[in-house]
Design a protein around this motif. Structure first.
Motif, PDB file in Angstrom:
ATOM      1  N   VAL A 176       0.802  -1.230   0.000  1.00  0.00           N
ATOM      2  CA  VAL A 176       0.000   0.000   0.000  1.00  0.00           C
ATOM      3  C   VAL A 176       0.834   1.279   0.000  1.00  0.00           C
ATOM      4  CG1 VAL A 176      -2.021  -1.074   1.053  1.00  0.00           C
ATOM      5  CG2 VAL A 176      -0.254  -0.112   2.532  1.00  0.00           C
ATOM      6  N   ALA A 180      -2.480   4.336   2.273  1.00  0.00           N
ATOM      7  CA  ALA A 180      -3.393   3.973   3.371  1.00  0.00           C
ATOM      8  C   ALA A 180      -2.903   4.527   4.702  1.00  0.00           C
ATOM      9  CB  ALA A 180      -3.553   2.451   3.456  1.00  0.00           C
ATOM     10  N   VAL A 208      -8.101   4.642  -1.156  1.00  0.00           N
ATOM     11  CA  VAL A 208      -8.391   3.697  -0.078  1.00  0.00           C
ATOM     12  C   VAL A 208      -9.543   2.776  -0.474  1.00  0.00           C
ATOM     13  CG1 VAL A 208      -9.157   3.471   2.319  1.00  0.00           C
ATOM     14  CG2 VAL A 208      -7.486   5.239   1.707  1.00  0.00           C
ATOM     15  N   PHE A 211      -8.364   0.138  -2.880  1.00  0.00           N
ATOM     16  CA  PHE A 211      -7.655  -0.932  -2.183  1.00  0.00           C
ATOM     17  C   PHE A 211      -8.639  -1.953  -1.619  1.00  0.00           C
ATOM     18  CE2 PHE A 211      -3.611   1.735  -1.038  1.00  0.00           C
ATOM     19  CZ  PHE A 211      -3.236   1.704  -2.370  1.00  0.00           C
ATOM     20  N   GLY A 212      -9.731  -1.475  -1.040  1.00  0.00           N
ATOM     21  CA  GLY A 212     -10.732  -2.398  -0.521  1.00  0.00           C
ATOM     22  C   GLY A 212     -11.378  -3.218  -1.617  1.00  0.00           C
ATOM     23  N   LEU A 219      -2.542  -6.393   4.054  1.00  0.00           N
ATOM     24  CA  LEU A 219      -1.933  -5.126   3.666  1.00  0.00           C
ATOM     25  C   LEU A 219      -0.483  -5.129   4.130  1.00  0.00           C
ATOM     26  CD1 LEU A 219      -4.777  -2.721   4.887  1.00  0.00           C
ATOM     27  CD2 LEU A 219      -4.514  -3.722   2.598  1.00  0.00           C
ATOM     28  N   VAL A 230      -7.949  -6.383   7.038  1.00  0.00           N
ATOM     29  CA  VAL A 230      -7.947  -5.456   5.911  1.00  0.00           C
ATOM     30  C   VAL A 230      -9.092  -4.450   5.988  1.00  0.00           C
ATOM     31  CG1 VAL A 230      -8.199  -5.290   3.401  1.00  0.00           C
ATOM     32  CG2 VAL A 230      -6.712  -7.053   4.400  1.00  0.00           C
ATOM     33  N   THR A 233      -8.920  -1.917   8.876  1.00  0.00           N
ATOM     34  CA  THR A 233      -7.774  -1.023   8.722  1.00  0.00           C
ATOM     35  C   THR A 233      -8.039   0.033   7.656  1.00  0.00           C
ATOM     36  OG1 THR A 233      -6.293  -2.800   9.407  1.00  0.00           O
ATOM     37  CG2 THR A 233      -5.293  -0.938   8.261  1.00  0.00           C
ATOM     38  N   LEU A 234      -8.619  -0.369   6.521  1.00  0.00           N
ATOM     39  CA  LEU A 234      -8.909   0.600   5.467  1.00  0.00           C
ATOM     40  C   LEU A 234     -10.017   1.572   5.888  1.00  0.00           C
ATOM     41  CD1 LEU A 234      -8.623  -1.629   2.272  1.00  0.00           C
ATOM     42  CD2 LEU A 234      -6.960   0.029   3.157  1.00  0.00           C
ATOM     43  N   GLU A 235     -10.963   1.084   6.666  1.00  0.00           N
ATOM     44  CA  GLU A 235     -11.996   1.971   7.198  1.00  0.00           C
ATOM     45  C   GLU A 235     -11.382   3.012   8.131  1.00  0.00           C
ATOM     46  OE1 GLU A 235     -15.946   1.493  10.034  1.00  0.00           O
ATOM     47  OE2 GLU A 235     -15.388  -0.173   8.724  1.00  0.00           O
ATOM     48  N   SER A 237      -8.324   4.028   7.985  1.00  0.00           N
ATOM     49  CA  SER A 237      -7.528   4.909   7.141  1.00  0.00           C
ATOM     50  C   SER A 237      -8.379   6.063   6.606  1.00  0.00           C
ATOM     51  CB  SER A 237      -6.926   4.117   5.981  1.00  0.00           C
ATOM     52  OG  SER A 237      -6.250   4.960   5.082  1.00  0.00           O
TER      53      SER A 237
END
Length: 312
Positions: A176, A180, A208, A211-212, A219, A230, A233-235, A237
């Protein structure tokens, strides 16, 4: 070696020991049929990375590819040195960054303006790479890892206009870069990375979200390490981006200068990060080095000024 960690799937995390620190910047070796290094770290880290590759059995003629997620010096500052150590390796970068690897003079001059005398101790100097060895990626592309395995490249310019994410077809690992944010494994903190001049909120959120949508299994943060959770973590971010932008927008609307805006945002975000607690002084220092409040707020301010100029 104590700075090499196997992550499974023939992937090895390499602590590049940036500026002598541990756990600041990671490079990753994918040790398949066509060995590939993702991120070189800084110029001063290049011998550390070379020694790590040697310990994994990768000799001067063995490395097939070097890929960087973007050309900031903590990720790509060692490209020229690594290219020299591994004369058969192809150097892969997004097309918006390629010319700066061939001729780093403008990149180094702008970095000197930002970092001043700290530049040499933190990053060293990016050496030029023969343009004939550089392959420039478009908005999508791929890197052959051998044996039917590939890294698929996806343009993700929220952090920088030359940024890509890289998805490993065999493991589902997504490299990433900085798109992220910055992750600290010791505390589980995640903080955005929004430096000038390229930050744009919607573009960052879109990166972001992309990526999801790629459905990665894990990641791999350049700062720092693997994260298996994942979706959460992206949420997080995306949430952190919104928080920093909202606070900086408030300071901007009140007419604060950069120093006062940074002080306000620091104060109002402090409780969000365990690393900023007083007992974590060393961890906090690393957080500030990688995702410093002045850099983040400055990048957001720059974006707000551009937005205001377009929509007076």
């Amino acid at each position: 070696m104590d700075n090499v960690t196997p992550l499974g799937g023939d992937v090895y995390e390499i602590d590049t020991r940036m500026a002598g620190y541990s756990g600041v910047t990671a490079g990753y070796l994918i040790l398949g049929d066509r060995p590939c290094l993702v991120e070189t770290g800084t110029s001063t880290s290049a011998p550390v990375v070379r020694d790590a590759l040697t310990s994994l059995g990768v000799g001067p003629e063995d490395l097939a590819t070097v890929v960087v997620t973007h050309i900031h010096l903590d990720h790509a500052g060692g490209v020229g040195d690594i290219a020299g150590y591994y004369p058969s390796a192809e150097i892969v970068v997004h097309e918006k960054g390629a010319r700066h690897l061939a001729d780093p003079s403008r990149l180094m001059a702008s970095a000197r303006m930002v970092w001043g005398d700290k530049l040499d101790s933190l990053f060293g100097s990016l050496a030029p790479t023969d343009a004939a060895r550089i392959r420039a990626l478009g908005d999508t592309g791929s890197v052959d890892l051998g044996g039917g395995r590939e890294l698929a490249s996806h343009y993700s310019p929220g952090h920088a206009k030359h940024h890509v994410g890289l998805l490993d077809s065999a493991t589902g690992d997504l490299y990433v870069g900085d798109a992220a944010g910055v992750y600290l494994p010791e505390t589980g903190d995640l903080r955005p990375a929004t430096p000038p001049p390229d930050f744009d909120l919607q573009t960052a959120l879109d990166s972001v979200a992309l990526f999801g949508a790629l459905g990665p299994q894990r990641l791999l943060f350049s700062h720092y390490g693997p994260v298996a959770d994942v979706a959460t973590t992206l949420e997080r971010s995306a949430d952190e981006l919104r928080v920093w932008v909202d606070l900086t927008r408030q300071a901007h609307s009140e007419g604060m200068d950069l120093d006062h805006a940074v002080a306000m945002v620091r104060e109002k975000t402090r409780e969000r990060y365990s690393a900023m607690a007083s007992e974590n002084e060393e961890t906090a220092e690393r957080f500030e080095l990688l995702s410093g409040a002045p850099s983040n707020v400055s990048g957001i301010m720059h974006w707000l000024d551009r937005t205001k100029a377009r929509n007076p």
